[in-house]
Design a protein around this motif. Structure first.
Motif, PDB file in Angstrom:
ATOM      1  N   VAL A  72      47.256  31.410  45.862  1.00 40.95           N
ATOM      2  CA  VAL A  72      46.212  30.887  44.974  1.00 40.95           C
ATOM      3  C   VAL A  72      46.731  30.709  43.547  1.00 40.95           C
ATOM      4  N   GLN A  73      47.650  31.570  43.096  1.00 35.73           N
ATOM      5  CA  GLN A  73      48.154  31.577  41.724  1.00 35.73           C
ATOM      6  C   GLN A  73      46.996  31.662  40.723  1.00 35.73           C
ATOM      7  N   PRO A  74      46.197  32.747  40.822  1.00 35.12           N
ATOM      8  CA  PRO A  74      45.011  32.837  39.964  1.00 35.12           C
ATOM      9  C   PRO A  74      45.356  33.180  38.519  1.00 35.12           C
ATOM     10  N   ASP A  75      44.576  32.612  37.598  1.00 36.81           N
ATOM     11  CA  ASP A  75      44.674  33.007  36.194  1.00 36.81           C
ATOM     12  C   ASP A  75      43.896  34.295  35.962  1.00 36.81           C
ATOM     13  N   VAL A  76      42.726  34.404  36.619  1.00 43.60           N
ATOM     14  CA  VAL A  76      41.866  35.572  36.467  1.00 43.60           C
ATOM     15  C   VAL A  76      41.532  36.120  37.844  1.00 43.60           C
ATOM     16  N   PRO A 103      34.996  45.600  36.193  1.00 48.30           N
ATOM     17  CA  PRO A 103      33.756  45.793  35.428  1.00 48.30           C
ATOM     18  C   PRO A 103      33.861  47.005  34.501  1.00 48.30           C
ATOM     19  N   ARG A 104      33.308  46.881  33.313  1.00 50.00           N
ATOM     20  CA  ARG A 104      33.353  48.002  32.361  1.00 50.00           C
ATOM     21  C   ARG A 104      32.390  49.114  32.740  1.00 50.00           C
ATOM     22  N   ASP A 105      31.251  48.750  33.288  1.00 49.60           N
ATOM     23  CA  ASP A 105      30.322  49.766  33.777  1.00 49.60           C
ATOM     24  C   ASP A 105      29.865  49.373  35.179  1.00 49.60           C
ATOM     25  N   ALA A 106      29.220  50.298  35.858  1.00 48.38           N
ATOM     26  CA  ALA A 106      28.886  50.102  37.271  1.00 48.38           C
ATOM     27  C   ALA A 106      27.707  49.164  37.496  1.00 48.38           C
ATOM     28  N   ASP A 107      26.989  48.799  36.438  1.00 55.36           N
ATOM     29  CA  ASP A 107      25.767  48.018  36.633  1.00 55.36           C
ATOM     30  C   ASP A 107      25.906  46.535  36.333  1.00 55.36           C
ATOM     31  N   THR A 108      26.935  46.128  35.608  1.00 58.64           N
ATOM     32  CA  THR A 108      27.054  44.717  35.247  1.00 58.64           C
ATOM     33  C   THR A 108      28.444  44.188  35.596  1.00 58.64           C
ATOM     34  N   LEU A 109      28.468  42.942  35.987  1.00 58.60           N
ATOM     35  CA  LEU A 109      29.727  42.252  36.239  1.00 58.60           C
ATOM     36  C   LEU A 109      30.163  41.537  34.972  1.00 58.60           C
ATOM     37  N   PRO A 110      31.462  41.392  34.749  1.00 58.37           N
ATOM     38  CA  PRO A 110      31.910  40.634  33.576  1.00 58.37           C
ATOM     39  C   PRO A 110      31.450  39.183  33.662  1.00 58.37           C
ATOM     40  N   ASP A 111      31.185  38.614  32.518  1.00 62.94           N
ATOM     41  CA  ASP A 111      30.750  37.215  32.462  1.00 62.94           C
ATOM     42  C   ASP A 111      31.994  36.328  32.452  1.00 62.94           C
ATOM     43  N   VAL A 112      32.607  36.182  33.636  1.00 61.96           N
ATOM     44  CA  VAL A 112      33.843  35.432  33.766  1.00 61.96           C
ATOM     45  C   VAL A 112      33.834  34.720  35.114  1.00 61.96           C
ATOM     46  N   LYS A 113      34.479  33.579  35.163  1.00 64.39           N
ATOM     47  CA  LYS A 113      34.662  32.867  36.425  1.00 64.39           C
ATOM     48  C   LYS A 113      36.059  33.209  36.936  1.00 64.39           C
ATOM     49  N   ALA A 114      36.123  33.857  38.076  1.00 64.99           N
ATOM     50  CA  ALA A 114      37.393  34.334  38.612  1.00 64.99           C
ATOM     51  C   ALA A 114      37.962  33.350  39.622  1.00 64.99           C
ATOM     52  N   ASP A 115      39.288  33.243  39.644  1.00 65.38           N
ATOM     53  CA  ASP A 115      39.978  32.449  40.655  1.00 65.38           C
ATOM     54  C   ASP A 115      40.136  33.243  41.945  1.00 65.38           C
ATOM     55  N   LEU A 116      40.261  34.548  41.816  1.00 63.58           N
ATOM     56  CA  LEU A 116      40.397  35.467  42.950  1.00 63.58           C
ATOM     57  C   LEU A 116      39.527  36.674  42.658  1.00 63.58           C
ATOM     58  N   LEU A 136      32.316  33.056  40.976  1.00 64.23           N
ATOM     59  CA  LEU A 136      33.349  32.176  41.515  1.00 64.23           C
ATOM     60  C   LEU A 136      33.081  30.734  41.111  1.00 64.23           C
ATOM     61  N   HIS A 137      34.103  29.917  41.163  1.00 65.57           N
ATOM     62  CA  HIS A 137      33.979  28.495  40.858  1.00 65.57           C
ATOM     63  C   HIS A 137      34.669  27.712  41.978  1.00 65.57           C
ATOM     64  N   GLN A 138      34.668  26.417  41.848  1.00 68.64           N
ATOM     65  CA  GLN A 138      35.288  25.532  42.833  1.00 68.64           C
ATOM     66  C   GLN A 138      36.758  25.919  43.030  1.00 68.64           C
ATOM     67  N   GLY A 139      37.142  26.238  44.248  1.00 74.42           N
ATOM     68  CA  GLY A 139      38.517  26.610  44.559  1.00 74.42           C
ATOM     69  C   GLY A 139      38.789  28.102  44.505  1.00 74.42           C
ATOM     70  N   SER A 140      37.799  28.912  44.153  1.00 75.64           N
ATOM     71  CA  SER A 140      37.987  30.363  44.089  1.00 75.64           C
ATOM     72  C   SER A 140      38.049  30.976  45.477  1.00 75.64           C
ATOM     73  N   VAL A 141      38.672  32.149  45.538  1.00 73.82           N
ATOM     74  CA  VAL A 141      38.808  32.892  46.793  1.00 73.82           C
ATOM     75  C   VAL A 141      38.223  34.282  46.585  1.00 73.82           C
ATOM     76  N   LEU A 142      37.405  34.711  47.549  1.00 78.45           N
ATOM     77  CA  LEU A 142      36.792  36.036  47.528  1.00 78.45           C
ATOM     78  C   LEU A 142      37.272  36.805  48.740  1.00 78.45           C
ATOM     79  N   LEU A 143      37.816  38.005  48.524  1.00 72.50           N
ATOM     80  CA  LEU A 143      38.183  38.892  49.622  1.00 72.50           C
ATOM     81  C   LEU A 143      37.187  40.037  49.650  1.00 72.50           C
ATOM     82  N   VAL A 144      36.528  40.221  50.800  1.00 74.26           N
ATOM     83  CA  VAL A 144      35.535  41.275  50.980  1.00 74.26           C
ATOM     84  C   VAL A 144      36.101  42.270  51.974  1.00 74.26           C
ATOM     85  N   LYS A 145      36.232  43.510  51.552  1.00 73.94           N
ATOM     86  CA  LYS A 145      36.816  44.565  52.386  1.00 73.94           C
ATOM     87  C   LYS A 145      35.717  45.279  53.171  1.00 73.94           C
ATOM     88  N   GLY A 146      36.007  45.621  54.419  1.00 75.69           N
ATOM     89  CA  GLY A 146      35.106  46.435  55.227  1.00 75.69           C
ATOM     90  C   GLY A 146      33.944  45.683  55.838  1.00 75.69           C
TER      91      GLY A 146
END
Length: 193
Positions: A72-76, A103-116, A136-146
């Protein structure tokens, strides 16, 4: 015990080995050369020396993360899995330019669009599938464990599959991969990983 469990899973999924039944050339390449690549990569030995006590199943997942980052060669990369640095080291070994965020705390996700993005089914339950897929955005990849660890995890995985943003998905039994690509028809693959 690990080898007996892997053998049972392999026997149940033997029809889905090495990309059999995958018609799309890009999906076949992804299955063969990212998910089921068996040749050692350049950094495997260094990472093995750094983490010698890692279990076989966890090492397989980490090497998959390495190959994903390499492909993927992700930037983020947004890492919700753990803060101990193992996953971060494997991702950054696969792509040195990647910035891994957590994430900085357990209740909120960072306001960022991730490539991976890396998470567990418990993270999807905690934050909600809409918020996870919203990172996620167009072309992003999500890996879900378990994704097959219990009934609730299977239900959470099915809810992710039913989302319109999850266009191409790979069920690897221990983990699932979702690729966001709205130009593609919805495809769900079962892969013997």
């Amino acid at each position: 015990m690990y080898y007996l469990r892997r053998a049972m899973i392999w026997l149940r999924r033997w029809r889905h080995c090495r990309g059999f039944g995958v018609q799309s050339p890009s999906d076949y390449r992804f299955v063969r050369y990212v998910i089921n690549e068996h040749w050692p990569y350049y950094a495997y030995d260094d990472l093995l020396r750094k983490y010698p006590d890692m279990g076989k199943g966890e090492r397989r997942l980490c090497e998959l993360l390495f190959r994903l980052a390499n492909d993927v060669q992700p930037d983020v990369c947004l890492n919700l899995l753990s803060a101990d640095g193992v996953y971060t080291d494997y991702v950054t070994a696969g792509c040195r330019k990647t910035t891994v965020m957590a994430p900085r705390d357990a209740d909120t996700l960072p306001d960022v669009k991730a490539d991976l993005m890396l998470c567990q089914t418990t993270d999807v339950e905690h934050y909600g599938a809409d918020k996870i897929l919203g990172c996620l955005h167009q072309g992003s990849v999500l890996l879900v464990k378990g994704i097959c660890s219990n009934r609730l995890s299977k239900r959470i995985w099915k809810s992710l599959l039913s989302d319109d943003r999850a266009n191409v998905t790979y069920d690897l039994y221990d983990a699932g991969i979702i690729i966001v690509d709205n130009k593609r028809y919805k495809q769900n693959y079962i892969i013997n990983f």
